[in-house]
Scaffold this motif. Structure first.
Motif, PDB file in Angstrom:
ATOM      1  N   LEU A 162      13.637  42.425  22.767  1.00 51.90           N
ATOM      2  CA  LEU A 162      12.311  42.299  22.780  1.00 51.90           C
ATOM      3  C   LEU A 162      11.548  41.428  22.113  1.00 51.90           C
ATOM      4  N   THR A 163      12.432  41.183  20.775  1.00 56.73           N
ATOM      5  CA  THR A 163      12.183  39.833  20.005  1.00 56.73           C
ATOM      6  C   THR A 163      11.957  38.562  20.872  1.00 56.73           C
ATOM      7  N   ARG A 164      13.063  38.407  21.628  1.00 60.63           N
ATOM      8  CA  ARG A 164      13.168  37.348  22.557  1.00 60.63           C
ATOM      9  C   ARG A 164      11.867  37.229  23.624  1.00 60.63           C
ATOM     10  N   GLY A 165      11.872  38.496  24.084  1.00 60.48           N
ATOM     11  CA  GLY A 165      10.508  38.553  25.046  1.00 60.48           C
ATOM     12  C   GLY A 165       9.279  38.395  24.642  1.00 60.48           C
ATOM     13  N   LEU A 166       9.006  38.835  23.418  1.00 57.04           N
ATOM     14  CA  LEU A 166       7.774  38.500  22.414  1.00 57.04           C
ATOM     15  C   LEU A 166       7.672  37.276  22.176  1.00 57.04           C
ATOM     16  N   ARG A 167       8.851  36.374  21.886  1.00 57.87           N
ATOM     17  CA  ARG A 167       8.605  34.977  21.462  1.00 57.87           C
ATOM     18  C   ARG A 167       8.113  34.345  22.832  1.00 57.87           C
ATOM     19  N   GLN A 168       8.912  34.633  24.152  1.00 52.64           N
ATOM     20  CA  GLN A 168       8.531  33.969  25.376  1.00 52.64           C
ATOM     21  C   GLN A 168       7.103  34.414  25.626  1.00 52.64           C
ATOM     22  N   LEU A 169       6.557  35.761  25.388  1.00 53.80           N
ATOM     23  CA  LEU A 169       5.017  35.725  25.390  1.00 53.80           C
ATOM     24  C   LEU A 169       4.244  34.752  24.722  1.00 53.80           C
ATOM     25  N   ARG A 170       4.545  34.699  23.211  1.00 58.82           N
ATOM     26  CA  ARG A 170       3.840  33.960  22.445  1.00 58.82           C
ATOM     27  C   ARG A 170       3.967  32.658  22.816  1.00 58.82           C
ATOM     28  N   GLU A 171       4.876  32.023  23.533  1.00 61.17           N
ATOM     29  CA  GLU A 171       5.056  30.697  23.850  1.00 61.17           C
ATOM     30  C   GLU A 171       4.217  30.354  25.367  1.00 61.17           C
ATOM     31  N   ALA A 172       4.214  31.521  26.045  1.00 63.87           N
ATOM     32  CA  ALA A 172       3.482  31.297  27.260  1.00 63.87           C
ATOM     33  C   ALA A 172       2.068  31.651  26.946  1.00 63.87           C
ATOM     34  N   ALA A 173       1.526  32.294  25.993  1.00 60.56           N
ATOM     35  CA  ALA A 173       0.203  32.630  25.481  1.00 60.56           C
ATOM     36  C   ALA A 173      -0.251  31.356  25.059  1.00 60.56           C
ATOM     37  N   GLY A 174       0.626  30.733  24.093  1.00 57.58           N
ATOM     38  CA  GLY A 174       0.164  29.410  23.449  1.00 57.58           C
ATOM     39  C   GLY A 174      -0.071  28.445  24.731  1.00 57.58           C
ATOM     40  N   ASP A 175       0.782  28.250  25.790  1.00 59.51           N
ATOM     41  CA  ASP A 175       0.747  27.196  26.786  1.00 59.51           C
ATOM     42  C   ASP A 175      -0.668  27.613  27.624  1.00 59.51           C
ATOM     43  N   THR A 176      -0.741  28.919  27.861  1.00 54.78           N
ATOM     44  CA  THR A 176      -2.260  29.361  28.395  1.00 54.78           C
ATOM     45  C   THR A 176      -3.403  28.941  27.616  1.00 54.78           C
ATOM     46  N   ARG A 177      -3.110  29.112  26.177  1.00 57.22           N
ATOM     47  CA  ARG A 177      -4.397  28.461  25.402  1.00 57.22           C
ATOM     48  C   ARG A 177      -4.723  27.486  25.477  1.00 57.22           C
ATOM     49  N   ASP A 178      -3.472  26.474  25.604  1.00 54.57           N
ATOM     50  CA  ASP A 178      -3.722  25.068  25.626  1.00 54.57           C
ATOM     51  C   ASP A 178      -4.215  24.475  26.911  1.00 54.57           C
ATOM     52  N   ALA A 179      -3.689  25.266  27.919  1.00 56.48           N
ATOM     53  CA  ALA A 179      -4.300  24.825  29.242  1.00 56.48           C
ATOM     54  C   ALA A 179      -5.630  25.201  29.313  1.00 56.48           C
ATOM     55  N   VAL A 180      -6.223  26.460  28.672  1.00 58.49           N
ATOM     56  CA  VAL A 180      -7.870  26.656  28.984  1.00 58.49           C
ATOM     57  C   VAL A 180      -8.449  25.792  28.049  1.00 58.49           C
ATOM     58  N   GLN A 181      -7.768  25.560  27.012  1.00 63.24           N
ATOM     59  CA  GLN A 181      -8.533  24.579  26.018  1.00 63.24           C
ATOM     60  C   GLN A 181      -8.782  23.099  26.716  1.00 63.24           C
ATOM     61  N   ALA A 182      -7.654  22.711  27.514  1.00 61.50           N
ATOM     62  CA  ALA A 182      -7.611  21.322  28.235  1.00 61.50           C
ATOM     63  C   ALA A 182      -8.704  21.457  29.202  1.00 61.50           C
ATOM     64  N   LEU A 183      -8.675  22.822  29.946  1.00 60.06           N
ATOM     65  CA  LEU A 183      -9.704  22.899  30.861  1.00 60.06           C
ATOM     66  C   LEU A 183     -11.161  22.813  30.376  1.00 60.06           C
ATOM     67  N   GLN A 184     -11.285  23.676  29.469  1.00 63.41           N
ATOM     68  CA  GLN A 184     -12.698  23.778  28.755  1.00 63.41           C
ATOM     69  C   GLN A 184     -13.141  22.196  28.628  1.00 63.41           C
ATOM     70  N   GLU A 185     -12.130  21.562  27.906  1.00 60.36           N
ATOM     71  CA  GLU A 185     -12.354  20.072  27.575  1.00 60.36           C
ATOM     72  C   GLU A 185     -12.850  19.166  28.674  1.00 60.36           C
ATOM     73  N   ALA A 186     -12.010  19.472  29.675  1.00 59.97           N
ATOM     74  CA  ALA A 186     -12.257  18.581  31.085  1.00 59.97           C
ATOM     75  C   ALA A 186     -13.743  19.055  31.463  1.00 59.97           C
ATOM     76  N   GLN A 187     -13.814  20.305  31.558  1.00 61.10           N
ATOM     77  CA  GLN A 187     -15.191  20.997  32.057  1.00 61.10           C
ATOM     78  C   GLN A 187     -16.401  20.285  31.442  1.00 61.10           C
ATOM     79  N   GLY A 188     -16.178  20.187  29.856  1.00 58.72           N
ATOM     80  CA  GLY A 188     -17.276  19.420  29.249  1.00 58.72           C
ATOM     81  C   GLY A 188     -17.434  18.123  29.386  1.00 58.72           C
ATOM     82  N   ARG A 189     -16.306  17.365  29.427  1.00 62.56           N
ATOM     83  CA  ARG A 189     -16.486  16.113  29.977  1.00 62.56           C
ATOM     84  C   ARG A 189     -17.165  15.912  31.343  1.00 62.56           C
ATOM     85  N   ALA A 190     -16.771  16.737  32.465  1.00 59.27           N
ATOM     86  CA  ALA A 190     -17.632  16.719  33.599  1.00 59.27           C
ATOM     87  C   ALA A 190     -19.064  16.994  33.642  1.00 59.27           C
TER      88      ALA A 190
END
Length: 324
Positions: A140-168
């Protein structure tokens, strides 16, 4: 005396044997010899009574009623037989208690060793379950760590998309401002016909890659006045500019923090000199600025391009400025 006792004992034995024989004969010939048997019993009972009196023996139960009937005798025999059978049943049903053997030290040691073996088996099962739980927790700890990493990657991707949308959006706003609005030097002005407060209008212009209009000199001011007059004629609509004195009363600054170097405040018409009478100034058109601390934002009139101070929460049209 001894001879008398011996003779009495012999007589008693003969009488008893005679009585037993009579009873057997009674059972065998009960139908035809009832009367003779009854007389014989009476005689036997009388002889026993005399013998007991001669020997000095206490009288028994049978002596008190020597003339007992055959039915009473049969009843007594049945009761005796029933009591005997009950005693035999009780003796058979109730086993004789046997003394329990006392425990020896070897038995106590064996009992303790058995208990310890049971406890050791229970501890082993607990250790197995704890191991399973530890393994599950690790998974469960390993799965939670993977979920956190995936959530962090998703948050970074969303932030990158928002920045790209703002620039656009900012790029689109600048292009739209220069294509649809007024291009003047390194600036483009675009009128928005949405009613907004001064701060909200500034936020919307910033989101589109610009800011509220900040005419740097009188030439830009005159060009902006002609653009607004053409866009809103024949009406006169005040339009928000990027000028305010919120920081200090009377100190007018642009939205970028630079101090305003020129002004185009509205002035009431003055009477012309000469003999002809002149009219007093209109009460709805006083000299500007006249709001004091209640009116800290500047709007430009669309008919003559003059500046008016207004309450910053008033909802007006606004004009955005984009760099080119």
């Amino acid at each position: 005396m001894r001879v008398a006792w011996l003779l009495g004992a012999l007589v008693v034995l003969q009488l008893l044997s005679f009585g037993q024989g009579a009873r057997g004969a009674e059972r065998e010939w009960e139908g035809g010899w009832g009367g003779a048997l009854e007389e014989e019993r009476e005689r036997e009972a009388l002889m026993l009574k005399h013998l007991q009196e001669a020997m000095g023996l206490p009288l028994g139960r049978g002596d008190e009623s020597p003339a007992g009937t055959p039915e009473d005798t049969g009843t007594l025999e049945a009761e005796e037989d029933g009591q005997g059978e009950e005693e035999e049943v009780e003796a058979t049903a109730t086993p004789s208690p046997r003394p329990s053997p006392s425990p020896t030290p070897e038995d106590a040691i064996t009992y303790i060793l058995g208990r310890l073996a049971g406890l050791d088996a229970g501890l082993h099962q607990l250790h197995v379950r704890l191991h399973v739980l530890d393994t599950r927790v690790a998974e469960l700890t390993r799965g939670l760590r993977q979920l956190r990493e995936a959530a962090g990657d998703t948050r970074d991707a969303v932030q990158a998309l928002q920045e790209a949308q703002g620039r656009a959006e900012r790029l689109h706003g600048r292009l739209e401002g220069c294509l649809k609005g007024l291009r003047l030097g390194h600036k483009c002005f675009l009128l928005s016909r949405d009613f907004e407060a001064q701060a909200a209008a500034q936020a919307r212009c910033t989101a589109r890659g610009g800011s509220l209009a900040q005419p740097a000199d009188r030439q830009q001011m005159e060009a902006l006045s002609r653009y607004l007059r053409t866009a809103l004629a024949p009406y006169n609509w005040p339009v928000w500019l990027g000028v305010h004195d919120r920081r200090a009363e009377g100190l007018y600054l642009f939205e970028n923090g630079q101090r305003v170097s020129f002004f185009a405040w509205h002035r009431a018409p003055r009477p012309e000199p000469g003999p002809a009478p002149s009219f007093p100034p209109h009460p709805l058109s006083p000299d500007q600025p006249n709001g004091g601390a209640l009116e800290n934002c500047v709007a430009q009139a669309s008919d003559d391009g003059s500046w008016w101070d207004h309450d910053c929460e008033r909802r007006l049209y606004y004009v955005c400025e984009f760099p080119f």
